[in-house]
Design a protein around this motif. Structure first.
Motif, PDB file in Angstrom:
ATOM      1  N   GLN A  57      43.409   9.844  -1.682  1.00  0.00           N
ATOM      2  CA  GLN A  57      43.331   8.564  -2.390  1.00  0.00           C
ATOM      3  C   GLN A  57      42.368   8.660  -3.568  1.00  0.00           C
ATOM      4  N   LYS A  58      41.236   9.326  -3.373  1.00  0.00           N
ATOM      5  CA  LYS A  58      40.278   9.503  -4.465  1.00  0.00           C
ATOM      6  C   LYS A  58      40.904  10.289  -5.617  1.00  0.00           C
ATOM      7  N   VAL A  59      41.638  11.351  -5.255  1.00  0.00           N
ATOM      8  CA  VAL A  59      42.285  12.171  -6.285  1.00  0.00           C
ATOM      9  C   VAL A  59      43.307  11.333  -7.055  1.00  0.00           C
ATOM     10  N   LYS A  60      44.095  10.534  -6.337  1.00  0.00           N
ATOM     11  CA  LYS A  60      45.086   9.681  -7.003  1.00  0.00           C
ATOM     12  C   LYS A  60      44.405   8.702  -7.951  1.00  0.00           C
ATOM     13  N   ILE A  61      43.293   8.124  -7.536  1.00  0.00           N
ATOM     14  CA  ILE A  61      42.561   7.185  -8.399  1.00  0.00           C
ATOM     15  C   ILE A  61      42.075   7.907  -9.651  1.00  0.00           C
ATOM     16  N   LEU A  62      41.516   9.090  -9.477  1.00  0.00           N
ATOM     17  CA  LEU A  62      41.025   9.854 -10.623  1.00  0.00           C
ATOM     18  C   LEU A  62      42.162  10.231 -11.567  1.00  0.00           C
ATOM     19  N   LEU A  63      43.311  10.613 -11.003  1.00  0.00           N
ATOM     20  CA  LEU A  63      44.454  10.956 -11.849  1.00  0.00           C
ATOM     21  C   LEU A  63      44.950   9.735 -12.613  1.00  0.00           C
ATOM     22  N   ASN A  64      44.987   8.589 -11.960  1.00  0.00           N
ATOM     23  CA  ASN A  64      45.412   7.360 -12.634  1.00  0.00           C
ATOM     24  C   ASN A  64      44.469   6.994 -13.763  1.00  0.00           C
ATOM     25  N   GLU A  65      43.179   7.237 -13.571  1.00  0.00           N
ATOM     26  CA  GLU A  65      42.205   6.949 -14.625  1.00  0.00           C
ATOM     27  C   GLU A  65      42.424   7.850 -15.833  1.00  0.00           C
ATOM     28  N   GLN A  66      42.992   9.031 -15.602  1.00  0.00           N
ATOM     29  CA  GLN A  66      43.243   9.970 -16.694  1.00  0.00           C
ATOM     30  C   GLN A  66      44.666   9.875 -17.223  1.00  0.00           C
ATOM     31  N   GLY A  67      45.411   8.904 -16.741  1.00  0.00           N
ATOM     32  CA  GLY A  67      46.755   8.688 -17.238  1.00  0.00           C
ATOM     33  C   GLY A  67      47.836   9.486 -16.538  1.00  0.00           C
TER      34      GLY A  67
END
Length: 80
Positions: A57-67
């Motif tokens: 979930q953390k990785v998905k959030i970070l990826l979403n923040e980077q587009g």
């Protein structure tokens, strides 16, 4: 009072689970101890799964923040 570690790391959880599996595979445990080990192993397995889901979930959030919207599989040449 419970004997479970409240904040064991993923690595500690995995290590304890591996120890339990080895003990159970040895086959020398009395039935009641084997059942206790099995129960603890299930709890550790669930704890480890929750840790992995939380990390994902953390990785998905970070990826979403980077587009980036999705996780991608590593090419076979980059896999361990």
């Amino acid at each position: 009072m419970t004997t479970e570690k409240k904040s064991a790391s993923f690595e500690e959880t995995l290590s304890e689970l591996e120890t339990i599996v080895k003990e159970m595979e040895n086959g020398d445990l009395p039935l009641n101890q084997a059942l206790e080990k099995f129960e603890r192993g299930i709890a550790l397995s669930r704890q480890g799964q929750q840790s992995l889901e939380h990390a994902e979930q953390k990785v998905k959030i970070l990826l979403n923040e980077q587009g980036e919207e999705t996780l991608r599989t590593l090419p076979e040449s980059e896999q361990p």
